[in-house]
Structures are given as C-alpha cells and as structure tokens.
Design an enzyme around this catalytic site. Structure first.
Site, PDB file in Angstrom:
ATOM      1  N   GLY A  32       0.791  -1.228   0.000  1.00  0.00           N
ATOM      2  CA  GLY A  32       0.000   0.000   0.000  1.00  0.00           C
ATOM      3  C   GLY A  32       0.818   1.270   0.000  1.00  0.00           C
ATOM      4  CB  SER A  33       4.343   2.092  -0.783  1.00  0.00           C
ATOM      5  OG  SER A  33       4.481   1.634  -2.111  1.00  0.00           O
ATOM      6  CG  ASN A  34       2.197   3.396  -5.730  1.00  0.00           C
ATOM      7  OD1 ASN A  34       2.860   4.416  -5.869  1.00  0.00           O
ATOM      8  ND2 ASN A  34       2.512   2.251  -6.306  1.00  0.00           N
ATOM      9  CG  MET A 110      -0.499  -7.728  -7.013  1.00  0.00           C
ATOM     10  SD  MET A 110       0.325  -6.778  -8.331  1.00  0.00           S
ATOM     11  CE  MET A 110       1.180  -8.098  -9.186  1.00  0.00           C
ATOM     12  NE  ARG A 111      -7.486 -12.232  -8.529  1.00  0.00           N
ATOM     13  CZ  ARG A 111      -7.351 -13.521  -8.820  1.00  0.00           C
ATOM     14  NH1 ARG A 111      -6.231 -14.144  -8.580  1.00  0.00           N
ATOM     15  NH2 ARG A 111      -8.351 -14.186  -9.379  1.00  0.00           N
ATOM     16  CB  ILE A 113     -10.198  -5.575 -13.408  1.00  0.00           C
ATOM     17  CG1 ILE A 113      -9.503  -4.625 -14.406  1.00  0.00           C
ATOM     18  CG2 ILE A 113      -9.562  -5.435 -12.043  1.00  0.00           C
ATOM     19  CD1 ILE A 113     -10.395  -4.041 -15.423  1.00  0.00           C
ATOM     20  CG  ASN A 127      -2.709  -0.433 -13.073  1.00  0.00           C
ATOM     21  OD1 ASN A 127      -2.714  -0.800 -11.903  1.00  0.00           O
ATOM     22  ND2 ASN A 127      -1.857  -0.925 -13.967  1.00  0.00           N
ATOM     23  CG  HIS A 129       2.907  -1.393 -15.578  1.00  0.00           C
ATOM     24  ND1 HIS A 129       2.647  -2.669 -15.145  1.00  0.00           N
ATOM     25  CD2 HIS A 129       3.916  -1.499 -16.489  1.00  0.00           C
ATOM     26  CE1 HIS A 129       3.450  -3.516 -15.767  1.00  0.00           C
ATOM     27  NE2 HIS A 129       4.223  -2.829 -16.587  1.00  0.00           N
TER      28      HIS A 129
END
Length: 216
Positions: A32-34, A110-111, A113, A127, A129
């Site tokens: 959760g750093s972002n 990490m899924r 969608i 998102n 990346h």
C-alpha cells in the site's frame, strides 16, 4: 496535456457538487505504499480528493495498517470466494457505489479485472505500472527491463482497458537503469517516482471531473 482527458465522462454513481473533493476508491493487494502516497498528497493539500474506502483481496497486508491509522474504511474481498473474476468485480463495484466513489485507483492490485469494473467507472479507473508503457507490460516489469538491458525505464499511470497495461497513458516518469542495478535497487528508485506521479495523475482527473460537474 494528452487528448485522453477528453475521454473522461461523468461518473454514474454520485451527484457530487462542483468544488467537492474527488471521492476515491483504492484497490490494493500488498504494502500500500502508493495508496499512502495518495493519502499524504491529500493531507498536504496537493490533491483535492478524499479516499472513501480501501478494498483489499489479501488479509494481513500492510495497506490495511496504512488505511486504519488514517481512519479510512477497509473492505476485504477475498478473490478465492468468487467463482469468476466478473463476480469479484461486481462485489467491488457494489462496495464502491456504497461509498459513492467517483474514481477508482488500482494501487498494486494484483488481479486481472473485467469489463464489469471498467463499465462501472468509464475512463475513471486508473492503474500504476512500473515501466514506461508500452514497454514491459504485465508482471515482473522491473525484471523485464533488466533482462532487456535498457538504459532507461520508469513508471506509468494509465486509464484501464480490458487489455492488460494497454489503456491511454496519463502520466509517466523516467528512471535511469544503473550498471549495478538489481531488481530491488531499481524497483526502489522506480517506486519513488510512482509516489510522485500517481497523485499528479489523480489531480489532473479531479480537475477534469470538477469541470464536468460545472457543465452539467
């Protein structure tokens, strides 16, 4: 400013007034750093937004602690409890609608969608990346960059499309690859830039969405 901003349309799930902070829903699967970078930008007044809820698909991750210390609600949706990806996405959409979310941020989700989530937040699903897209999409982007022996990599915030890491680009930052870099050292430097550009991209969206509110 890229033409992609003209794609953004009013969210169907809320009736927020002009000048109101953008209501964010965050999706995270790890540290959760972002997510925390977004929260800090809001606290510092650099981002006119509010995080309404954090959805996570793994228990006991650091992202939960980062949210709880700020009083941000967290919702655990275990992907193992859903027969299909679309069913999970329907649960995600229902949760975000409960919290009147206008814009969704995949901050280390990490899924893969589905169109269910994309259609619920058209051009308001973003998102981050760890590469300069379109180079090195998918998993292990840092390792891909090192294997390709590129001199520069970076990170990208983009609108989400059904094809993985292929949506319109909003903001990018370049990071040099040093001769002695490992995946850990390079990832650490890329992450510094991620924490800078993610709030910037959200603020650009917030400004456009607020303009849409005024025009309604």
């Amino acid at each position: 400013m890229p033409d992609t901003y003209s794609l953004i349309s009013p969210a169907p799930t809320t009736n927020m007034q002009p000048g109101s902070p953008l209501i964010l829903g965050i999706m995270a699967s790890g540290s959760g750093s972002n997510f925390e970078a977004v929260a800090i930008a809001i606290e510092n007044g650099d981002l006119h937004a509010k995080v309404a809820v954090l959805i996570h698909n793994k228990p006991d991750i650091q992202a939960i602690d980062r949210a709880q210390k700020r009083g941000i609600p967290t919702v655990f949706l275990d992907h193992l409890n859903y027969a299909t990806r679309a069913e999970l996405d329907r649960a995600i959409v229902a949760t975000f609608q409960t919290y009147q979310v206008e814009c969704v941020v995949m901050a280390g989700w990490m899924r893969v969608i589905t169109q269910v989530l994309i259609d619920a937040f058209p051009d308001r699903l973003i998102n981050i990346h760890p590469s300069l897209l379109p180079s090195f999409p998918g998993i292990h982007a840092i390792e891909q960059a090192l294997a390709a022996k590129v001199k520069i990599t970076g990170c990208t915030v983009h609108l989400v499309s059904l094809e993985v890491d292929a949506g319109p680009i909003l903001v990018q930052a370049a990071v040099p690859v040093l001769p002695n870099d490992t995946s850990e050292t390079l990832h650490a430097r890329v992450q510094i830039q991620e924490h800078l550009i993610l709030p910037q991209a959200i603020e650009l969206l917030a400004q456009k969405i607020n303009t849409d509110r005024i025009s309604l």
